[in-house]
Design an enzyme around this catalytic site. Sequence first.
Site, PDB file in Angstrom:
ATOM      1  N   HIS A   1      -1.083  11.094  -2.561  1.00  0.00           N
ATOM      2  CA  HIS A   1      -2.323  10.734  -1.861  1.00  0.00           C
ATOM      3  C   HIS A   1      -3.194  11.934  -1.488  1.00  0.00           C
ATOM      4  CE1 HIS A   1      -4.881   9.675   1.598  1.00  0.00           C
ATOM      5  NE2 HIS A   1      -5.019   8.520   0.969  1.00  0.00           N
TER       6      HIS A   1
ATOM      7  N   HIS B   1       0.835  -1.203   0.000  1.00  0.00           N
ATOM      8  CA  HIS B   1       0.000   0.000   0.000  1.00  0.00           C
ATOM      9  C   HIS B   1       0.872   1.257   0.000  1.00  0.00           C
ATOM     10  CE1 HIS B   1      -2.804   2.813   2.274  1.00  0.00           C
ATOM     11  NE2 HIS B   1      -3.508   2.470   1.213  1.00  0.00           N
TER      12      HIS B   1
END
Length: 261
Positions: free
Chosen positions: A62, A20
């Site tokens: 992100h 991730h």
Amino acid sequence: MTILASNSNDHLQDPLIVAHRGASGLYPELTFQAFNEALKMPIHGIECDVRLTRDGELIVFHDPILSRTTNGRGRVSATDYADLRTLNAGTKDNPQRIMRLAELLELMQDYPDKHIYIETKHPTRYGPEVDEQTLRVLHYAGLRESERVHLISFSHRAMRYFTEFAPELETFYLFRLREKKWNRGNHMLSRPYGVGPALSHLQAKRELLGFRGLRTYTWTVNLPKQMLWCRDNGVDVFATDLPQLAMETFAKHPVATTMVG
Ligand code: G3P
Ligand code: CA
């Protein structure tokens, strides 16, 4: 000699492990270093987030703002790529640059067996442009029809776009935890290949496991007991900040086997 799974566990398989934001538990998230270290491991692949800069570059990032993970300030969508490129997305001792998706796909060429899960971030001021640009970048990298590429998003609109314009690519609709309240019936407004609830959401709504026969991807699975729960419950793929720990956990707790022959 053939090795068969024992009767009690014969349905069990280790889920596929996805790093991730790269191996972000050990290295600065979404940087070349985090991805390269993850890609060296014998795991399924990596996950990344993508956003558009003010001047239309698709970068691997992100947050909508710069301050948490870089030494910059302001919004990604209001900053030109050339300025973002000067920022440090690592630490003082370990400086790292923000990457473009095109560069990450180039790195993937060195690891031809590895998969990538690309999350187009929504909502954004550029709306569907982030999805369009993602397919464009995949096209130029020769990966628009690759089984190694998976597209994931919290947006049904993005899912529908990908289904229409890149039907060969696997998609996962990500369920937000807050969706547990307003979407009690798990209504699907698109036709993804799989569902991607957060782990806590999945544990609270077990009917999402293999929902309508779809594949299950969950995140972010960082504890050994969560990793084993995923295996025990038939999760197909999970994303973890700690891929090394996931490998060690499954090695330490193998599915029981019986030898015959
Ligand atoms: O892989 C899905 C997961 O990454 C979604 O949440 O906030 O980490 O992008 P987030
Ligand atoms: Ca993500």
